[in-house]
Write a protein that holds these residues in place. Structure first.
Motif, PDB file in Angstrom:
ATOM      1  N   UNK A 109       0.824  -1.207   0.000  1.00 53.40           N
ATOM      2  CA  UNK A 109       0.000   0.000   0.000  1.00 53.40           C
ATOM      3  C   UNK A 109       0.861   1.260   0.000  1.00 53.40           C
ATOM      4  N   UNK A 110       1.960   1.222   0.719  1.00 48.93           N
ATOM      5  CA  UNK A 110       2.869   2.377   0.741  1.00 48.93           C
ATOM      6  C   UNK A 110       3.416   2.662  -0.656  1.00 48.93           C
ATOM      7  N   UNK A 111       3.827   1.609  -1.352  1.00 49.70           N
ATOM      8  CA  UNK A 111       4.363   1.789  -2.697  1.00 49.70           C
ATOM      9  C   UNK A 111       3.287   2.264  -3.666  1.00 49.70           C
ATOM     10  N   UNK A 112       2.111   1.670  -3.573  1.00 49.46           N
ATOM     11  CA  UNK A 112       1.014   2.088  -4.449  1.00 49.46           C
ATOM     12  C   UNK A 112       0.628   3.544  -4.182  1.00 49.46           C
ATOM     13  N   UNK A 113       0.549   3.919  -2.914  1.00 45.69           N
ATOM     14  CA  UNK A 113       0.163   5.291  -2.570  1.00 45.69           C
ATOM     15  C   UNK A 113       1.182   6.294  -3.090  1.00 45.69           C
ATOM     16  N   UNK A 132      -6.634  -3.143  -3.998  1.00 48.23           N
ATOM     17  CA  UNK A 132      -6.356  -4.479  -3.462  1.00 48.23           C
ATOM     18  C   UNK A 132      -5.490  -4.380  -2.211  1.00 48.23           C
ATOM     19  N   UNK A 133      -4.424  -3.587  -2.295  1.00 52.58           N
ATOM     20  CA  UNK A 133      -3.493  -3.463  -1.176  1.00 52.58           C
ATOM     21  C   UNK A 133      -4.162  -2.819   0.030  1.00 52.58           C
ATOM     22  N   UNK A 134      -4.941  -1.778  -0.212  1.00 55.66           N
ATOM     23  CA  UNK A 134      -5.620  -1.111   0.901  1.00 55.66           C
ATOM     24  C   UNK A 134      -6.591  -2.051   1.602  1.00 55.66           C
ATOM     25  N   UNK A 142     -10.509   3.305   2.296  1.00 53.85           N
ATOM     26  CA  UNK A 142      -9.588   3.773   1.256  1.00 53.85           C
ATOM     27  C   UNK A 142      -9.768   3.015  -0.040  1.00 53.85           C
ATOM     28  N   UNK A 143     -10.018   1.706   0.060  1.00 55.76           N
ATOM     29  CA  UNK A 143     -10.254   0.896  -1.133  1.00 55.76           C
ATOM     30  C   UNK A 143     -11.548   1.315  -1.818  1.00 55.76           C
ATOM     31  N   UNK A 144     -12.583   1.589  -1.027  1.00 59.43           N
ATOM     32  CA  UNK A 144     -13.877   1.997  -1.589  1.00 59.43           C
ATOM     33  C   UNK A 144     -13.735   3.308  -2.353  1.00 59.43           C
ATOM     34  N   UNK A 145     -12.989   4.243  -1.785  1.00 62.30           N
ATOM     35  CA  UNK A 145     -12.819   5.537  -2.446  1.00 62.30           C
ATOM     36  C   UNK A 145     -12.178   5.370  -3.819  1.00 62.30           C
ATOM     37  N   UNK A 166     -15.047  -4.245  -5.011  1.00 62.58           N
ATOM     38  CA  UNK A 166     -15.848  -3.226  -4.344  1.00 62.58           C
ATOM     39  C   UNK A 166     -16.836  -3.876  -3.381  1.00 62.58           C
ATOM     40  N   UNK A 167     -17.427  -4.998  -3.789  1.00 59.90           N
ATOM     41  CA  UNK A 167     -18.316  -5.726  -2.886  1.00 59.90           C
ATOM     42  C   UNK A 167     -17.588  -6.190  -1.636  1.00 59.90           C
TER      43      UNK A 167
END
Length: 249
Positions: A109-113, A132-134, A142-145, A166-167
């Motif tokens: 998540x750090x790398x993706x962000x 996916x990572x979040x 964060x994933x939903x956003x 998303x589900x």
């Protein structure tokens, strides 16, 4: 349309004929392709070419899984080395993906962000991977956003994957009605094993056996007739379905 005086349907038929010879298909396919080049090409594509591409994809996935089992840290090491040598966004995304594949969700998540702050922030693959990572790291909101924005802006980008993820994010965030709607829409639209499984798992967890039962029946029918290598590739999905069913009893 013609190229060098040859109709495009003839060129397509020749392409499929070469594929038939190289993959050692029955020679009757050559007769079909050259006697009925347009219709024959359509039939060959649906009956032979497309299923073979899916099989190749499954084989590649199995190969990656085998490699990961033999040396689980190899891809992370190679991706880290590539990023250190050439710190491009592409190499950083590769590192993030490798970290996620090995269960290091927080680092992924750090790398993706970090990538999301750069010029590729609107890239669909990047946003899907970051989501996916979040989610794997416990950041469902964060994933939903990310996923809601991605679905709204690029509705044709991997709609099944985006909808299912998303589900899952909605379910993790406690938004069960929205989660169920996403899974039901994916199962109805795509009818895939994964979509049906996610709907069944959600329904069992939320006390809706009448929703789960038709999906479970279809899943069992698919599992019964599935080749052994396909069952192996979907082993984790089947494990989750069986666990959800056992817990609901």
């Amino acid at each position: 349309m013609q190229f060098f005086g040859i109709g495009i349907h003839i060129i397509i038929a020749i392409f499929f004929a070469v594929h038939a010879v190289r993959t050692q298909r029955e020679m009757v396919w050559l007769l079909v392709l050259f006697l009925f080049p347009l219709l024959g090409s359509i039939v060959y594509f649906v009956a032979v070419f497309l299923p073979s591409m899916r099989l190749d994809h499954s084989a590649a996935k199995a190969g990656r899984a085998l490699q990961a089992g033999l040396d689980p840290g190899r891809e992370v090491r190679e991706a880290q080395r590539a990023f250190e040598l050439t710190p491009t966004a592409h190499n950083q995304m590769r590192l993030a993906s490798a970290l996620l594949e090995t269960g290091q969700a927080a680092k992924a998540a750090e790398q993706y962000d970090a990538c999301l702050q750069g010029p590729f922030a609107r890239d669909a693959e990047l946003r899907l991977g970051a989501a996916h990572a979040r989610l794997a790291g416990g950041n469902a909101a964060g994933a939903i956003a990310l996923l809601e924005a991605l679905a709204a802006e690029q509705p044709n980008f991997r709609p099944e994957q985006v909808g299912i993820l998303l589900g899952q994010a909605y379910a993790a965030a406690g938004r069960q009605d929205e989660a169920g709607a996403q899974f039901a829409a994916a199962a109805q639209r795509f009818g895939s094993l994964e979509a049906r499984a996610e709907l069944a798992i959600w329904a069992l967890a939320n006390g809706k056996p009448q929703v789960a039962e038709p999906e479970l029946q279809e899943i069992e029918r698919t599992r019964k007739h599935m080749p052994a290598h396909s069952r192996t590739l979907n082993r984790e999905l089947f494990r989750r379905v069986d666990a959800a069913r056992a817990q609901a009893r």
